[in-house]
Write an enzyme that holds these catalytic residues in place. Structure first.
Site, PDB file in Angstrom:
ATOM      1  N   VAL A  17       0.854  -1.199   0.000  1.00  0.00           N
ATOM      2  CA  VAL A  17       0.000   0.000   0.000  1.00  0.00           C
ATOM      3  C   VAL A  17       0.884   1.241   0.000  1.00  0.00           C
ATOM      4  CG1 VAL A  17      -1.715   1.318   1.300  1.00  0.00           C
ATOM      5  CG2 VAL A  17      -1.908  -1.186   1.138  1.00  0.00           C
ATOM      6  N   LYS A  18       0.609   2.114  -0.982  1.00  0.00           N
ATOM      7  CA  LYS A  18       1.429   3.322  -1.121  1.00  0.00           C
ATOM      8  C   LYS A  18       0.686   4.498  -0.498  1.00  0.00           C
ATOM      9  CE  LYS A  18       4.302   4.956  -4.956  1.00  0.00           C
ATOM     10  NZ  LYS A  18       4.235   5.214  -6.396  1.00  0.00           N
ATOM     11  N   LEU A  19       1.389   5.189   0.385  1.00  0.00           N
ATOM     12  CA  LEU A  19       0.784   6.303   1.124  1.00  0.00           C
ATOM     13  C   LEU A  19       1.631   7.550   0.933  1.00  0.00           C
ATOM     14  CD1 LEU A  19       0.319   4.346   4.470  1.00  0.00           C
ATOM     15  CD2 LEU A  19      -1.558   5.080   2.984  1.00  0.00           C
TER      16      LEU A  19
END
Ligand code: E4P
Length: 219
Positions: free
Chosen positions: A82-84
């Site tokens: 998951v890219k934040l």
């Protein structure tokens, strides 16, 4: 050093993954828009093509939304990362998702202090954007050098991998490797360009011409 490819083009990923040289994939909302694909469908397909992490970016900007989107993306496949974004809410979401066992890539990093926070928040990867720093007249690779040095000072507690992002050419890759970055993500063309040198082509042509003159065959 791990090589990720920075694209949401499924055909391109399938082609490059067949080389065995691709360890993972990074996408972002701009790359998804460019592909014209449905994000979740393309994400599932990409995850099946590569063994390693596939970064899929949330688009919510507040903590609750980031957590909800991140948890949904994490269910796409076991290798989703998951890219934040590197915002305060992004860091809080990073801590929470990392504690749940989710791989997290904290993106849009432009200074070493941000990278320190991402590592403290349990990020799997930090993505400093070298090309975009070069674009505004700063030294992108100096940031990589700084982050690698800082993380190396605390090997027991800062285990985040430095993922060199926004790499625009072969020299960025070589310099990232020289500095000891763990990962570089590159557009497909840059990965292909790494294999090219005019002397290689010239040398091969000469070898084949001489071989042809012998009249021999190996098979
Ligand atoms: C990867 O994670 C980044 O989103 C990407 O490398 C950004 O590259 P760009 O600056 O060329 O858009």
């Amino acid at each position: 050093m791990k090589f990720f490819i920075d694209t949401a083009d499924v055909a391109e990923i399938a082609d490059l993954a067949s080389s065995g040289l691709v360890d993972g994939v990074t996408t972002n909302p701009s790359l998804i828009a460019k592909s014209g694909r449905n994000f979740l469908e393309a994400g599932r397909e990409i995850c099946a093509l590569v063994p390693g992490p596939v970064s899929a970016e949330v688009t919510a900007v507040h903590l609750d939304g980031m957590l909800a989107e991140g948890r949904k993306l994490a269910k796409l496949a076991p290798n989703v990362c998951v890219k934040l974004p590197l915002t305060w809410d992004g860091l809080k979401a990073c801590r929470a998702l990392a504690d749940e066992g989710t791989l997290v890539n904290v993106t849009l990093c432009f200074q070493a202090g941000q990278a320190l926070l991402a590592a403290k928040a349990g990020a799997t990867f930090i993505s400093p954007f070298v090309g975009r720093l070069d674009d505004i007249g700063q030294e992108g690779m100096q940031l990589i050098s700084d982050i690698v040095e800082i993380y190396r000072n605390y090997p027991a507690t800062l285990r985040t991998e430095v993922l060199v992002a926004s790499a625009r050419g072969v020299n960025h890759v070589i310099e990232a490797a020289r500095l000891g970055a763990h990962v570089v993500t590159v557009p497909p063309k840059v990965l292909r360009d790494l294999a090219l040198h005019p002397m290689t082509d010239k040398g091969l042509a000469a070898f084949l011409k001489d071989w042809e003159a012998t009249g021999q065959r190996i098979l």
